[in-house]
Design a protein around this motif. Structure first.
Motif, PDB file in Angstrom:
ATOM      1  N   ALA A  10       6.369   4.413  -0.093  1.00  0.00           N
ATOM      2  CA  ALA A  10       6.305   5.872   0.003  1.00  0.00           C
ATOM      3  C   ALA A  10       7.474   6.524  -0.709  1.00  0.00           C
ATOM      4  O   ALA A  10       8.527   5.918  -0.904  1.00  0.00           O
ATOM      5  CB  ALA A  10       6.285   6.318   1.461  1.00  0.00           C
ATOM      6  N   LEU A  11       7.251   7.766  -1.085  1.00  0.00           N
ATOM      7  CA  LEU A  11       8.318   8.661  -1.533  1.00  0.00           C
ATOM      8  C   LEU A  11       8.568   9.585  -0.349  1.00  0.00           C
ATOM      9  O   LEU A  11       7.701  10.377   0.003  1.00  0.00           O
ATOM     10  CB  LEU A  11       7.871   9.445  -2.763  1.00  0.00           C
ATOM     11  CG  LEU A  11       8.942  10.207  -3.519  1.00  0.00           C
ATOM     12  CD1 LEU A  11       9.850   9.230  -4.264  1.00  0.00           C
ATOM     13  CD2 LEU A  11       8.295  11.162  -4.516  1.00  0.00           C
ATOM     14  N   ALA A  12       9.718   9.463   0.287  1.00  0.00           N
ATOM     15  CA  ALA A  12       9.955  10.175   1.544  1.00  0.00           C
ATOM     16  C   ALA A  12      11.148  11.111   1.439  1.00  0.00           C
ATOM     17  O   ALA A  12      12.188  10.752   0.878  1.00  0.00           O
ATOM     18  CB  ALA A  12      10.194   9.170   2.671  1.00  0.00           C
TER      19      ALA A  12
ATOM     20  N   VAL B 136       0.850  -1.195   0.000  1.00  0.00           N
ATOM     21  CA  VAL B 136       0.000   0.000   0.000  1.00  0.00           C
ATOM     22  C   VAL B 136       0.880   1.237   0.000  1.00  0.00           C
ATOM     23  O   VAL B 136       1.818   1.339   0.800  1.00  0.00           O
ATOM     24  CB  VAL B 136      -0.925   0.035   1.231  1.00  0.00           C
ATOM     25  CG1 VAL B 136      -1.819   1.279   1.204  1.00  0.00           C
ATOM     26  CG2 VAL B 136      -1.782  -1.223   1.306  1.00  0.00           C
ATOM     27  N   GLU B 137       0.586   2.172  -0.914  1.00  0.00           N
ATOM     28  CA  GLU B 137       1.340   3.429  -0.923  1.00  0.00           C
ATOM     29  C   GLU B 137       0.735   4.412   0.071  1.00  0.00           C
ATOM     30  O   GLU B 137      -0.496   4.585   0.129  1.00  0.00           O
ATOM     31  CB  GLU B 137       1.338   4.081  -2.301  1.00  0.00           C
ATOM     32  CG  GLU B 137       2.226   5.344  -2.308  1.00  0.00           C
ATOM     33  CD  GLU B 137       1.936   6.314  -3.442  1.00  0.00           C
ATOM     34  OE1 GLU B 137       2.895   6.856  -4.002  1.00  0.00           O
ATOM     35  OE2 GLU B 137       0.745   6.548  -3.752  1.00  0.00           O
ATOM     36  N   ILE B 138       1.593   5.065   0.817  1.00  0.00           N
ATOM     37  CA  ILE B 138       1.200   6.147   1.715  1.00  0.00           C
ATOM     38  C   ILE B 138       1.769   7.449   1.163  1.00  0.00           C
ATOM     39  O   ILE B 138       2.968   7.549   0.879  1.00  0.00           O
ATOM     40  CB  ILE B 138       1.742   5.916   3.141  1.00  0.00           C
ATOM     41  CG1 ILE B 138       1.242   4.587   3.702  1.00  0.00           C
ATOM     42  CG2 ILE B 138       1.337   7.078   4.049  1.00  0.00           C
ATOM     43  CD1 ILE B 138      -0.267   4.449   3.798  1.00  0.00           C
ATOM     44  N   SER B 139       0.911   8.435   1.013  1.00  0.00           N
ATOM     45  CA  SER B 139       1.364   9.732   0.512  1.00  0.00           C
ATOM     46  C   SER B 139       0.628  10.854   1.247  1.00  0.00           C
ATOM     47  O   SER B 139      -0.328  10.593   1.989  1.00  0.00           O
ATOM     48  CB  SER B 139       1.135   9.850  -0.998  1.00  0.00           C
ATOM     49  OG  SER B 139      -0.228   9.634  -1.325  1.00  0.00           O
ATOM     50  N   ARG B 140       1.099  12.084   1.047  1.00  0.00           N
ATOM     51  CA  ARG B 140       0.531  13.264   1.702  1.00  0.00           C
ATOM     52  C   ARG B 140       0.392  13.041   3.217  1.00  0.00           C
ATOM     53  O   ARG B 140      -0.627  13.337   3.822  1.00  0.00           O
ATOM     54  CB  ARG B 140      -0.831  13.620   1.081  1.00  0.00           C
ATOM     55  CG  ARG B 140      -0.779  13.985  -0.404  1.00  0.00           C
ATOM     56  CD  ARG B 140       0.097  15.210  -0.648  1.00  0.00           C
ATOM     57  NE  ARG B 140      -0.088  15.751  -1.983  1.00  0.00           N
ATOM     58  CZ  ARG B 140       0.698  15.478  -3.023  1.00  0.00           C
ATOM     59  NH1 ARG B 140       1.745  14.656  -2.871  1.00  0.00           N
ATOM     60  NH2 ARG B 140       0.462  16.020  -4.201  1.00  0.00           N
ATOM     61  N   PHE B 141       1.474  12.554   3.812  1.00  0.00           N
ATOM     62  CA  PHE B 141       1.539  12.286   5.247  1.00  0.00           C
ATOM     63  C   PHE B 141       2.136  13.498   5.936  1.00  0.00           C
ATOM     64  O   PHE B 141       3.229  13.939   5.583  1.00  0.00           O
ATOM     65  CB  PHE B 141       2.408  11.043   5.481  1.00  0.00           C
ATOM     66  CG  PHE B 141       2.583  10.644   6.922  1.00  0.00           C
ATOM     67  CD1 PHE B 141       1.894   9.563   7.444  1.00  0.00           C
ATOM     68  CD2 PHE B 141       3.453  11.342   7.761  1.00  0.00           C
ATOM     69  CE1 PHE B 141       2.061   9.177   8.772  1.00  0.00           C
ATOM     70  CE2 PHE B 141       3.618  10.969   9.091  1.00  0.00           C
ATOM     71  CZ  PHE B 141       2.911   9.880   9.599  1.00  0.00           C
ATOM     72  N   GLY B 142       1.450  14.011   6.941  1.00  0.00           N
ATOM     73  CA  GLY B 142       2.034  15.133   7.668  1.00  0.00           C
ATOM     74  C   GLY B 142       1.104  15.711   8.712  1.00  0.00           C
ATOM     75  O   GLY B 142      -0.089  15.415   8.753  1.00  0.00           O
ATOM     76  N   VAL B 143       1.672  16.565   9.575  1.00  0.00           N
ATOM     77  CA  VAL B 143       0.965  17.216  10.669  1.00  0.00           C
ATOM     78  C   VAL B 143       1.335  18.698  10.649  1.00  0.00           C
ATOM     79  O   VAL B 143       2.495  19.054  10.397  1.00  0.00           O
ATOM     80  CB  VAL B 143       1.351  16.590  12.024  1.00  0.00           C
ATOM     81  CG1 VAL B 143       0.677  17.319  13.177  1.00  0.00           C
ATOM     82  CG2 VAL B 143       0.995  15.117  12.059  1.00  0.00           C
ATOM     83  N   LEU B 144       0.364  19.564  10.908  1.00  0.00           N
ATOM     84  CA  LEU B 144       0.641  20.996  10.988  1.00  0.00           C
ATOM     85  C   LEU B 144       1.720  21.284  12.030  1.00  0.00           C
ATOM     86  O   LEU B 144       1.795  20.605  13.055  1.00  0.00           O
ATOM     87  CB  LEU B 144      -0.635  21.758  11.338  1.00  0.00           C
ATOM     88  CG  LEU B 144      -1.740  21.806  10.266  1.00  0.00           C
ATOM     89  CD1 LEU B 144      -3.005  22.427  10.851  1.00  0.00           C
ATOM     90  CD2 LEU B 144      -1.284  22.562   9.027  1.00  0.00           C
TER      91      LEU B 144
ATOM     92  N   GLY C 103      10.895   4.099  -1.495  1.00  0.00           N
ATOM     93  CA  GLY C 103      11.162   2.879  -0.741  1.00  0.00           C
ATOM     94  C   GLY C 103       9.940   2.399   0.000  1.00  0.00           C
ATOM     95  O   GLY C 103       8.811   2.785  -0.316  1.00  0.00           O
ATOM     96  N   GLU C 104      10.165   1.559   1.002  1.00  0.00           N
ATOM     97  CA  GLU C 104       9.044   0.988   1.739  1.00  0.00           C
ATOM     98  C   GLU C 104       9.404   0.776   3.203  1.00  0.00           C
ATOM     99  O   GLU C 104      10.577   0.720   3.591  1.00  0.00           O
ATOM    100  CB  GLU C 104       8.616  -0.347   1.130  1.00  0.00           C
ATOM    101  CG  GLU C 104       9.667  -1.443   1.230  1.00  0.00           C
ATOM    102  CD  GLU C 104       9.210  -2.745   0.572  1.00  0.00           C
ATOM    103  OE1 GLU C 104       9.323  -3.805   1.223  1.00  0.00           O
ATOM    104  OE2 GLU C 104       8.749  -2.701  -0.589  1.00  0.00           O
ATOM    105  N   ILE C 105       8.359   0.667   4.014  1.00  0.00           N
ATOM    106  CA  ILE C 105       8.465   0.230   5.402  1.00  0.00           C
ATOM    107  C   ILE C 105       7.961  -1.208   5.437  1.00  0.00           C
ATOM    108  O   ILE C 105       6.753  -1.441   5.303  1.00  0.00           O
ATOM    109  CB  ILE C 105       7.611   1.090   6.343  1.00  0.00           C
ATOM    110  CG1 ILE C 105       7.963   2.576   6.219  1.00  0.00           C
ATOM    111  CG2 ILE C 105       7.770   0.625   7.792  1.00  0.00           C
ATOM    112  CD1 ILE C 105       6.987   3.486   6.950  1.00  0.00           C
TER     113      ILE C 105
END
Length: 215
Positions: free
Chosen positions: A137-139, A101-109, A177-179
């Motif tokens: 993810a692209l990190a 599963v790709e995870i993208s647009r990950f973040g916190v204000l 890469g990946e986790i």
């Protein structure tokens, strides 16, 4: 006065268009305004071609305001890293199966940066619920280092490359890469899960089945 706890919602855009709109506004505030990424935006909302019915979202809330988020897309479907950054997979190919599963647009204000570990915990809960072999993810490099520092292993698909520029001209260096999600949870994995053990989590995307999520 006691600080109000964070809450979370897993959802999709079809069933909760109101939450999707809040998430697109948050992404504009976070990635365009705070981080200075050059991303297309419309009326204060950041969204792209991967915001389809196939995407599952997680929203992290505080006092009724969404302050963090991520997007998840099964790798059997077109996803951001593979589609737009295929050249970054120089050591091994991007996966193309539903068990990744790709995870993208990950973040916190920035004002809620202390809640970043809670969002990582929600990410691990999502991976567990989906029986994911790995999260793709692209990190950015600082993000990769943070994952390793909190005990989550990462596997690169290629070397770090420049993927864009911020508003101030600074380069954005990232790695594809990946986790890997280990079959036997590591102590770090279990520790992350424990952070949201008593968090109120609404499962509007029907990810978790009979698992009890809220305290």
């Amino acid at each position: 006065m006691q600080q109000r706890p964070y809450t979370a919602v897993f959802f999709d855009a079809a069933t909760r268009p109101d939450l999707a709109d809040s998430l697109f506004r948050l992404r504009y505030a976070l990635f365009v305004q705070e981080l200075g990424w050059s991303l297309p935006a419309d009326s204060g909302r950041e969204r792209d071609q991967f915001d389809t019915g196939d995407a599952v979202y997680c929203g992290l809330f505080h006092d009724g305001q969404m302050v963090g988020c991520f997007r998840a897309i099964g790798c059997e479907r077109p996803y951001l890293a593979q589609t737009l950054f295929s050249h970054m997979a120089t050591r091994r190919p991007y996966p193309a199966g539903a068990d990744h599963v790709e995870i993208s647009r990950f973040g916190v204000l920035a004002a809620h940066r202390q809640a970043s570990t809670a969002l990582y915990s929600l990410l691990m809960r999502f991976a567990k619920a989906r029986n994911a072999v790995a999260l793709v993810a692209l990190a950015e490099l600082p993000h990769e280092r943070l994952l390793n520092r909190i005990g989550l292993p990462t596997l690169r698909y290629g070397d770090a490359q420049v993927v864009g520029f911020r508003d101030d001209g600074a380069r954005i260096l990232a790695v594809a890469g990946e986790i890997p999600i280990l079959r036997e949870p590591s102590p770090a994995f279990r520790a992350l899960l424990s952070l949201t053990q008593f968090m109120e989590i609404s499962d509007e995307a029907s990810l978790f089945g009979c698992e009890r999520l809220s305290a």
